[in-house]
Design a protein around this motif. Sequence first.
Motif, PDB file in Angstrom:
ATOM      1  N   GLN A 231       0.817  -1.216   0.000  1.00 21.53           N
ATOM      2  CA  GLN A 231       0.000   0.000   0.000  1.00 21.53           C
ATOM      3  C   GLN A 231       0.846   1.258   0.000  1.00 21.53           C
ATOM      4  OE1 GLN A 231      -2.929   0.158   3.114  1.00 21.53           O
ATOM      5  NE2 GLN A 231      -3.599   2.227   2.589  1.00 21.53           N
ATOM      6  N   LEU A 232       1.981   1.240   0.692  1.00 22.39           N
ATOM      7  CA  LEU A 232       2.751   2.469   0.896  1.00 22.39           C
ATOM      8  C   LEU A 232       3.858   2.689  -0.128  1.00 22.39           C
ATOM      9  CD1 LEU A 232       3.045   2.519   4.799  1.00 22.39           C
ATOM     10  CD2 LEU A 232       1.405   3.709   3.316  1.00 22.39           C
ATOM     11  N   ALA A 233       4.049   1.740  -1.035  1.00 19.24           N
ATOM     12  CA  ALA A 233       5.104   1.897  -2.045  1.00 19.24           C
ATOM     13  C   ALA A 233       4.918   3.189  -2.849  1.00 19.24           C
ATOM     14  CB  ALA A 233       5.125   0.686  -2.974  1.00 19.24           C
ATOM     15  N   LYS A 234       3.679   3.531  -3.144  1.00 20.42           N
ATOM     16  CA  LYS A 234       3.402   4.735  -3.925  1.00 20.42           C
ATOM     17  C   LYS A 234       3.781   6.005  -3.191  1.00 20.42           C
ATOM     18  CE  LYS A 234      -1.433   5.271  -2.422  1.00 20.42           C
ATOM     19  NZ  LYS A 234      -1.299   4.301  -1.306  1.00 20.42           N
ATOM     20  N   ASP A 235       3.897   5.933  -1.854  1.00 16.22           N
ATOM     21  CA  ASP A 235       4.257   7.095  -1.040  1.00 16.22           C
ATOM     22  C   ASP A 235       5.758   7.147  -0.736  1.00 16.22           C
ATOM     23  OD1 ASP A 235       1.591   8.199  -0.603  1.00 16.22           O
ATOM     24  OD2 ASP A 235       1.223   6.405   0.612  1.00 16.22           O
ATOM     25  N   ASN A 236       6.520   6.281  -1.390  1.00 15.40           N
ATOM     26  CA  ASN A 236       7.967   6.231  -1.157  1.00 15.40           C
ATOM     27  C   ASN A 236       8.276   5.869   0.292  1.00 15.40           C
ATOM     28  OD1 ASN A 236      10.633   6.348  -2.114  1.00 15.40           O
ATOM     29  ND2 ASN A 236      10.866   8.481  -1.477  1.00 15.40           N
TER      30      ASN A 236
END
Length: 255
Positions: free
Chosen positions: A177-182
Amino acid sequence: MLRIVPNRLLGKVAVVIGSSAGIGFAIAERLAKEGARVIISGRKQEGVNKALKALDPALKVLGTACHLARYNQRIRVLEMAKYAFGGLDILVINAGVSPVLHDVLDTTQRAWNKMFDINVKSYFQLAKETVPYMQERGQGKIVINADINGYHPHINLGAYAVSKGAIIALTKATALQLAKDNITVNAVAPGIISTKFSEGVRNSERADDFLKQIPQNRFGTSEEVAGPVAFLVSDDANYITGETICVAGGVVSRL
């Protein structure tokens, strides 16, 4: 002697939950020695104060009491990082409980609930509460303390093993889930480490049996867990997320 990487974490702000002693303390000290500004925490302020006194005064470390199951105390730690050091880049969740030594089906409902409330539910809540602080910085690193029992359950640590298996799954799901938020999310899975937490196992009648399962034939040290954590929260691990690094002296953990 373990090698410190000077200034690898310079400019970073870290919160280490459950760091007044044992593995958490070693992690907090290691991150600070590598240049991070660190907030340490423990269930009791007395323990936090003792830990602060044990650290090199040249290190940039503050501390406060934090019971992981209490919302207001979790937020207080995050806010301390923001207002004392300017933000939050790194979260290490180390606190955990194992109140009983039983086979899984012999665990009482009360003990089961306590382990899942602290070892799983509170981890989930804190990780969720931390994300906005990291989004403000445009990046972040979360490292969760799982356990080799999540892969290889010991017979009398059944419910604890189940809770740590859930942490391994939580790590993978959160990382997606958090990959897009770096923001990367990883875990370490220590084996039996020589701390107060493991005294019941190391001093039990089955201690020799546990040692026989460890190819290196010894229990680990807190510092040997701190090193992999320091790597995972550094830029050296920017392309690693959703993984669990086992620190267990060679105990079988996966295919």
